[in-house]
Design a protein around this motif. Structure first.
Motif, PDB file in Angstrom:
ATOM      1  N   CYS A 363      46.387  41.329  49.516  1.00 57.77           N
ATOM      2  CA  CYS A 363      46.181  40.408  48.391  1.00 57.77           C
ATOM      3  C   CYS A 363      46.324  38.997  48.926  1.00 57.77           C
ATOM      4  O   CYS A 363      47.283  38.675  49.620  1.00 57.77           O
ATOM      5  N   ILE A 364      45.348  38.149  48.618  1.00 59.27           N
ATOM      6  CA  ILE A 364      45.430  36.777  49.120  1.00 59.27           C
ATOM      7  C   ILE A 364      45.971  35.837  48.056  1.00 59.27           C
ATOM      8  O   ILE A 364      45.907  34.621  48.204  1.00 59.27           O
ATOM      9  N   LYS A 365      46.464  36.386  46.966  1.00 62.73           N
ATOM     10  CA  LYS A 365      47.120  35.596  45.914  1.00 62.73           C
ATOM     11  C   LYS A 365      46.194  34.528  45.343  1.00 62.73           C
ATOM     12  O   LYS A 365      46.598  33.412  45.072  1.00 62.73           O
ATOM     13  N   CYS A 366      44.938  34.905  45.181  1.00 59.81           N
ATOM     14  CA  CYS A 366      43.971  33.909  44.731  1.00 59.81           C
ATOM     15  C   CYS A 366      44.067  33.655  43.229  1.00 59.81           C
ATOM     16  O   CYS A 366      43.560  32.659  42.728  1.00 59.81           O
ATOM     17  N   GLY A 367      44.688  34.569  42.495  1.00 62.47           N
ATOM     18  CA  GLY A 367      44.870  34.350  41.061  1.00 62.47           C
ATOM     19  C   GLY A 367      43.662  34.691  40.207  1.00 62.47           C
ATOM     20  O   GLY A 367      43.688  34.506  38.997  1.00 62.47           O
ATOM     21  N   ARG A 368      42.590  35.194  40.809  1.00 61.04           N
ATOM     22  CA  ARG A 368      41.407  35.532  40.010  1.00 61.04           C
ATOM     23  C   ARG A 368      41.722  36.601  38.967  1.00 61.04           C
ATOM     24  O   ARG A 368      41.273  36.531  37.825  1.00 61.04           O
ATOM     25  N   CYS A 369      42.482  37.607  39.385  1.00 59.44           N
ATOM     26  CA  CYS A 369      42.780  38.702  38.461  1.00 59.44           C
ATOM     27  C   CYS A 369      43.572  38.185  37.266  1.00 59.44           C
ATOM     28  O   CYS A 369      43.380  38.648  36.139  1.00 59.44           O
ATOM     29  N   SER A 380      48.163  40.914  39.883  1.00 56.25           N
ATOM     30  CA  SER A 380      48.663  40.844  41.256  1.00 56.25           C
ATOM     31  C   SER A 380      50.181  41.013  41.282  1.00 56.25           C
ATOM     32  O   SER A 380      50.729  41.667  42.164  1.00 56.25           O
ATOM     33  N   CYS A 412      38.493  41.448  42.311  1.00 57.66           N
ATOM     34  CA  CYS A 412      39.448  41.146  43.382  1.00 57.66           C
ATOM     35  C   CYS A 412      38.741  41.026  44.727  1.00 57.66           C
ATOM     36  O   CYS A 412      38.121  41.975  45.187  1.00 57.66           O
ATOM     37  N   PRO A 413      38.825  39.854  45.375  1.00 58.06           N
ATOM     38  CA  PRO A 413      38.139  39.707  46.662  1.00 58.06           C
ATOM     39  C   PRO A 413      38.742  40.595  47.742  1.00 58.06           C
ATOM     40  O   PRO A 413      38.058  40.970  48.688  1.00 58.06           O
ATOM     41  N   ALA A 414      40.020  40.924  47.604  1.00 56.86           N
ATOM     42  CA  ALA A 414      40.662  41.771  48.610  1.00 56.86           C
ATOM     43  C   ALA A 414      40.452  43.250  48.291  1.00 56.86           C
ATOM     44  O   ALA A 414      40.954  44.113  49.007  1.00 56.86           O
ATOM     45  N   ARG A 416      41.665  45.130  46.014  1.00 54.30           N
ATOM     46  CA  ARG A 416      42.873  45.890  45.678  1.00 54.30           C
ATOM     47  C   ARG A 416      42.531  46.894  44.567  1.00 54.30           C
ATOM     48  O   ARG A 416      41.789  46.553  43.639  1.00 54.30           O
ATOM     49  N   LEU A 418      43.422  47.673  41.713  1.00 55.25           N
ATOM     50  CA  LEU A 418      44.329  47.233  40.656  1.00 55.25           C
ATOM     51  C   LEU A 418      44.325  48.127  39.422  1.00 55.25           C
ATOM     52  O   LEU A 418      45.371  48.425  38.863  1.00 55.25           O
TER      53      LEU A 418
ATOM     54  N   GLN B 249      49.618  30.953  41.356  1.00 55.80           N
ATOM     55  CA  GLN B 249      48.397  31.686  41.007  1.00 55.80           C
ATOM     56  C   GLN B 249      47.860  31.363  39.620  1.00 55.80           C
ATOM     57  O   GLN B 249      46.793  31.821  39.249  1.00 55.80           O
TER      58      GLN B 249
END
Ligand code: SF4
Ligand code: SF4
Lengths: 435, 306
Positions: A363-369, A380, A412-414, A416, A418, B249
């Protein structure tokens, strides 16, 4: 009406390839298998035995409790067996297999149903065997049975059909518009909400036009075109986007004066009252990159998906995944013997290219989710708590409010997993809550 | 027909990948790279190249040695290399650049578990380590053509030599003393706009950060326009304070983070003994990200108070 704010949702691709395709009836299948549990609540109880002859529409399983639904023979023929292991999950679950005689003789009791009051209406709904056909499968009669003192402001007829590919609700609203409309009128008369809103995403112009045409000038009825976004048809999202009301945590839709009911469910109710024929067949969208001729079909409930796929030209050689339902929330099945059930609105087959999903990375912690969760959760963070098995945190992050719409996992770009994490986390909480 | 893949929903996923996001960041850094070569000459490219190669190599070697999956293909090490180089003076001895890159990747990133798991920004932390380890070379600025002095505008302001400050236009396009990638606000802004359009970053942190610096320096009567374009504010606000793992985030969290960075930057610039404070400010704020995340938990739709 005041429009507060809309949940933005995701612009998932539509792939409504079959939207203009009225369903074709498939030939009587070689065998049908009817699970006694195609709905939420208690399973139905078989009322026939092996060797019995049955006719189409005949009751073969009676409701097993207040929240349950009866099951009817979808073909005429002979009961071949009553099995008690579910081939899909390997779990104990009763199902009835019928060997059709190909005649489709209709059962003699099938006759228009006389409904004059709410009591009779609810009984008719129950007897029709209808359940939440959008996928939820909750029996409709208990849903429509209001507790004393509940003030019902809205019935939202859900024709959003926000999942990609699926067009079976769309076709119902176009080809059986009259039934949807009659059903809406029945709800208005016997359930008596202040207002009925037929909610349709704006990528279904034909359905909107039909419904608008029928409802023009009728008071207390409205057809609302909604932006096409996912998950527009999720019940809490729909209630919020239409009424601005927020369903409290752990509460029911009726707590805010709303009921959401799928448009095909409504049509089935009207059809049953008009003809007496319960829910024995349904429109299913057969699509996906591995299907030779994608189209909509009408198939008896219990038909193995193999027959549906064969009817659509069969599968391409590189098929790798088969899904019941839509690509966002549907279930992948291991083989083609699985039957369609009451809630099966689509059978999708994908070739290898679409089936193999990339490996998850950190997880790159991008906050999209977080930004896009329609329920306002923090996927996340929930995953972090899940991996550390932190029950208290899972509770604090309110994972039980997750609608399992899979938006988070979709974007999720990674990559995951989820949505799976959400389901497993709910399980952990459930187990932790057990004594 | 029994070899079907049975996996959990969703069965379709968005095209976006970690790799694509990183590629976008690299694309966004290209204008600043071109500007650095144009302003500081070909050595800027050499320093950048050395940092990138070292970062990628260290990541690869560390993961090989630890028998972990090698993730250099995700391009994040490449970005760390570029950002670190952009925060160095162009005359930095190359072995020092190598040292800094190794610190960034091995100590700050990989020892914490690799991409996404580090709590401090690798490039910034490495820069601060170098600042302390090599105080002379890290503050030796080369004089660029057409400029009166090699000193950075912030240093000039600190010393009160306001008359030696470059023209505003030079400040904006970047022909002034400073680290090799930080000087051209124009190039960095171009990259920032690209990142916004591609939705790689949100506006919250950069706007909050830059606005806070502007407001506070204006209130303090300290040349707010110069403070905006001087030092590493733009590269910090656009590229470093938006680094996913080390920043909050949520939108709210990102605004708080940006304001915090702005406050610390101004405090250090105006009252500290160093002329520049962007790196320290971001590192400080990196430390409190878990707390910001906790404070800015989103409200569940209809969620009861717990
Ligand atoms: S979208 Fe994926 S990578 Fe981004 S924060 Fe959520 S889980 Fe992490
Ligand atoms: S956490 Fe649940 S409700 Fe939120 S996006 Fe993910 S699946 Fe949907």
């Amino acid at each position: 009406m005041l429009q507060v704010r809309r949940i933005p949702g995701l612009p998932v691709p539509h792939f409504k390839n079959t939207a203009l395709n009225p369903p074709d009836m498939i030939p009587v299948p070689a065998e049908v298998t009817l699970p006694m549990k195609m709905h939420g609540g208690a399973p139905a109880r078989p009322v026939v035995g092996p060797g019995d002859s049955v006719k189409a529409g005949q009751l073969i399983g009676e409701a097993g409790g207040r929240v349950s639904s009866p099951v009817h023979a979808s073909v005429s023929g002979k009961i071949k067996s009553i099995n008690d292991i579910d081939g899909l999950t390997g779990q104990k679950a009763v199902s009835i297999t019928i060997a059709p005689d190909g005649e489709q003789t209709v059962h003699e009791d099938i006759a228009p149903v006389n409904v004059t009051n709410t009591q009779e209406f609810l009984k008719a709904v129950q007897d029709s065997g209808v359940v939440g056909l959008g996928g939820a499968g909750y029996p409709t009669a208990p849903k429509l049975t209001l507790k004393d003192g509940v003030k019902l402001d809205y019935i939202l007829i859900n024709g959003a059909e926000c999942e990609p590919y699926i067009t079976s609700d769309t076709r119902t609203m176009v080809d059986e518009a009259e039934y949807v409309w009659q059903g809406a009128l029945l709800l208005k008369e016997y359930i008596r909400p202040e207002k009925i809103v037929i909610c349709i995403e704006d990528n279904k112009p034909e359905a909107i036009k039909k419904m608008r045409g029928l409802s023009a000038g009728v008071s207390g009825m409205e057809v609302r075109a909604l932006p096409s976004m996912y998950p527009q048809g999720e019940r809490k999202v729909l209630v919020y986007n239409i009424t601005g009301r927020i369903v409290p945590e752990g509460g029911r839709l009726t707590d805010v004066g709303c009921i959401v009911i799928n448009c095909t469910t409504v049509a089935v109710i009207a059809k049953y009252i008009k003809t007496g024929m319960p829910l024995v067949s349904r429109c299913v969208t057969v699509d996906g990159s591995a299907v030779k001729n994608p189209k909509n079909v009408i198939a008896p409930i219990g038909t193995p998906i193999r027959e549906l796929l064969d009817f659509c030209g069969g599968l391409k050689d590189d098929v790798k995944k088969i899904i019941l339902g839509g690509p966002m929330m549907g279930t992948a099945v291991p083989n083609l013997d699985v039957p369609i059930v009451k809630v099966t609105n689509a059978v999708l087959a994908f070739s290898a290219k679409e089936s193999v999903l990339s490996e998850p990375s950190n997880c790159i912690k991008c906050g999209r989710c977080i930004a896009k969760c329609p329920m306002g959760l923090m996927p996340s963070h929930i995953e972090e708590a899940f991996l550390l098995k932190k029950v208290e945190q899972l509770k604090a992050y309110k994972v039980n409010m997750c609608a399992e719409c899979a938006c988070c996992a979709y974007l999720c770009p990674a990559k995951r997993p989820l949505s799976q994490v959400m389901a497993l986390s709910k399980n952990i909480l459930w187990e932790a809550g057990q004594p | 027909m029994n070899n079907m893949i049975v996996s959990y929903a969703p069965h379709i996923k968005d095209k976006i990948t970690t790799n694509r996001i990183m590629l976008d960041v690299i694309i966004a850094l290209i204008p600043a790279f071109i500007a650095s070569v144009w302003i500081f000459g070909p050595r800027a490219a050499v320093v950048t190249g050395v940092c990138v190669i070292t970062c990628v190599f260290c990541e690869w070697a560390f993961q090989k040695a630890m028998k972990r999956t090698v993730t250099v293909k995700d391009l994040s090490a490449c970005i760390t290399g570029i950002l670190l180089a952009f925060n160095l003076p162009v005359g930095i001895p190359l072995w020092q650049a190598v040292f800094g890159s190794a610190v960034a990747i091995v100590f700050v990133k990989q020892l914490f578990g690799g991409i996404g798991k580090n709590f401090a920004n690798p490039a910034i932390t490495a820069r601060i380590v170098m600042f302390i380890a090599f105080p002379i070379t890290m503050t030796t600025w080369v004089q660029i053509p057409d400029s009166v002095t090699a000193a950075t505008p912030l240093a000039l302001m600190k010393r009160g030599e306001l008359e030696a400050l470059p023209e505003m236009l030079n400040m904006f396009i970047g022909t002034r003393g400073g680290c090799l990638g930080e000087t051209s606000a124009l190039a960095l802004l171009t990259g920032g706009v690209y990142l916004l359009i591609r939705r790689v970053i949100t506006w919250h942190t950069p706007v909050a950060f830059i606005a806070t610096v502007f407001l506070l320096t204006a209130i303090a009567g300290a040349q707010p326009m110069y403070h905006l374009f001087a030092g590493g504010l733009f590269i910090g606000a656009i590229f470093m304070a938006t680094d996913y793992p080390t920043t909050p985030q949520t939108s709210k969290g990102r605004i708080i983070f940006g304001i915090g960075c702005g406050v610390f930057t101004v405090l250090i610039r105006l009252f500290g003994s160093y002329p520049e404070g962007v790196s320290f400010a971001i590192l400080l704020m990196n430390m409190v990200v878990p707390h910001i995340n906790r404070l800015t938990m989103t409200k569940a739709l209809g969620g009861a108070k717990s």
